[in-house]
Design a protein around this motif. Structure first.
Motif, mmCIF file in Angstrom:
data_model
loop_
_atom_site.group_PDB
_atom_site.id
_atom_site.type_symbol
_atom_site.label_atom_id
_atom_site.label_comp_id
_atom_site.label_asym_id
_atom_site.label_seq_id
_atom_site.Cartn_x
_atom_site.Cartn_y
_atom_site.Cartn_z
ATOM 1 N N GLY A 178 4.070 -1.426 9.638
ATOM 2 C CA GLY A 178 5.472 -1.105 9.826
ATOM 3 C C GLY A 178 5.689 0.397 9.711
ATOM 4 O O GLY A 178 4.732 1.164 9.567
ATOM 5 N N GLN A 179 6.928 0.808 9.741
ATOM 6 C CA GLN A 179 7.224 2.238 9.676
ATOM 7 C C GLN A 179 7.110 2.774 8.255
ATOM 8 O O GLN A 179 7.048 3.981 8.043
ATOM 9 C CB GLN A 179 8.639 2.520 10.218
ATOM 10 N N GLY A 180 7.048 1.868 7.313
ATOM 11 C CA GLY A 180 6.953 2.290 5.921
ATOM 12 C C GLY A 180 8.299 2.757 5.392
ATOM 13 O O GLY A 180 9.275 2.905 6.137
ATOM 14 N N PHE A 197 0.858 -1.170 0.000
ATOM 15 C CA PHE A 197 0.000 0.000 0.000
ATOM 16 C C PHE A 197 0.899 1.225 0.000
ATOM 17 O O PHE A 197 2.095 1.128 0.281
ATOM 18 C CB PHE A 197 -0.893 0.011 1.248
ATOM 19 N N ARG A 198 0.340 2.377 -0.293
ATOM 20 C CA ARG A 198 1.124 3.601 -0.217
ATOM 21 C C ARG A 198 0.251 4.759 0.232
ATOM 22 O O ARG A 198 -0.973 4.747 0.048
ATOM 23 C CB ARG A 198 1.772 3.928 -1.562
ATOM 24 N N GLN A 199 0.903 5.742 0.824
ATOM 25 C CA GLN A 199 0.184 6.923 1.291
ATOM 26 C C GLN A 199 0.979 8.159 0.915
ATOM 27 O O GLN A 199 2.106 8.361 1.390
ATOM 28 C CB GLN A 199 -0.040 6.874 2.804
ATOM 29 N N ALA A 200 0.394 8.965 0.062
ATOM 30 C CA ALA A 200 1.001 10.225 -0.338
ATOM 31 C C ALA A 200 0.578 11.320 0.638
ATOM 32 O O ALA A 200 -0.452 11.187 1.316
ATOM 33 C CB ALA A 200 0.570 10.590 -1.756
ATOM 34 N N PRO A 201 1.343 12.391 0.731
ATOM 35 C CA PRO A 201 1.001 13.477 1.654
ATOM 36 C C PRO A 201 -0.411 13.989 1.415
ATOM 37 O O PRO A 201 -0.799 14.286 0.275
ATOM 38 C CB PRO A 201 2.049 14.547 1.338
ATOM 39 N N GLY A 202 -1.173 14.079 2.482
ATOM 40 C CA GLY A 202 -2.526 14.618 2.386
ATOM 41 C C GLY A 202 -3.550 13.684 1.792
ATOM 42 O O GLY A 202 -4.695 14.093 1.560
ATOM 43 N N ARG A 203 -3.155 12.443 1.561
ATOM 44 C CA ARG A 203 -4.077 11.490 0.956
ATOM 45 C C ARG A 203 -4.210 10.249 1.831
ATOM 46 O O ARG A 203 -3.360 9.970 2.682
ATOM 47 C CB ARG A 203 -3.607 11.094 -0.441
#
Length: 122
Positions: A113-115, A37-43
């Motif tokens: 995890g910490q990513g 998975f991924r998480q972009a800033p503000g999303r």
């Protein structure tokens, strides 16, 4: 308790490549389906790819043809090869065991995890 440790991120120019790794500690045997998975800033965090069994892989449309997931079960490690990176791939990437419900993949473990940070410059 399973601990997921991601590594391999960094800064790369658009068009470049990175390979991420995810090591799962505290577990023996195969984890079953695994994913990124991924998480972009503000999303919100979003699904990227899942792998179940030796041949079944599901990719988000945004990464099809560019990203490849693989795994090494004896090492309890999952990999994500990312090619032709784009600035919009910039995000923190996480791995997790996944389950398929109603056509969508969801994380199994509540603890992440910490990513690993991936930054793609234009």
């Amino acid at each position: 308790q399973v601990q997921l440790v991601e590594s391999g991120g960094g800064l790369v120019q658009a068009g470049g490549s990175l390979r991420l790794s995810c090591a799962a500690a505290g577990r023996s045997g195969s984890a079953g389906a695994m994913g990124w998975f991924r998480q972009a800033p503000g999303r919100e965090r979003e699904f990227v790819v899942a792998m179940s069994g030796a041949l079944t892989r599901d990719y988000a449309d945004s990464v099809k043809g560019r990203f490849t997931i693989s795994r090494d079960d004896p090492k309890n490690t999952v990999y994500l090869q990312m090619n032709a990176l784009k600035p919009e791939d910039t995000a923190v990437y996480y791995c997790n065991a996944v389950r398929l419900t109603s056509g969508d993949y969801y994380p199994v473990f509540n603890s992440w995890g910490q990513g690993v940070q991936v930054t793609v410059s234009s």
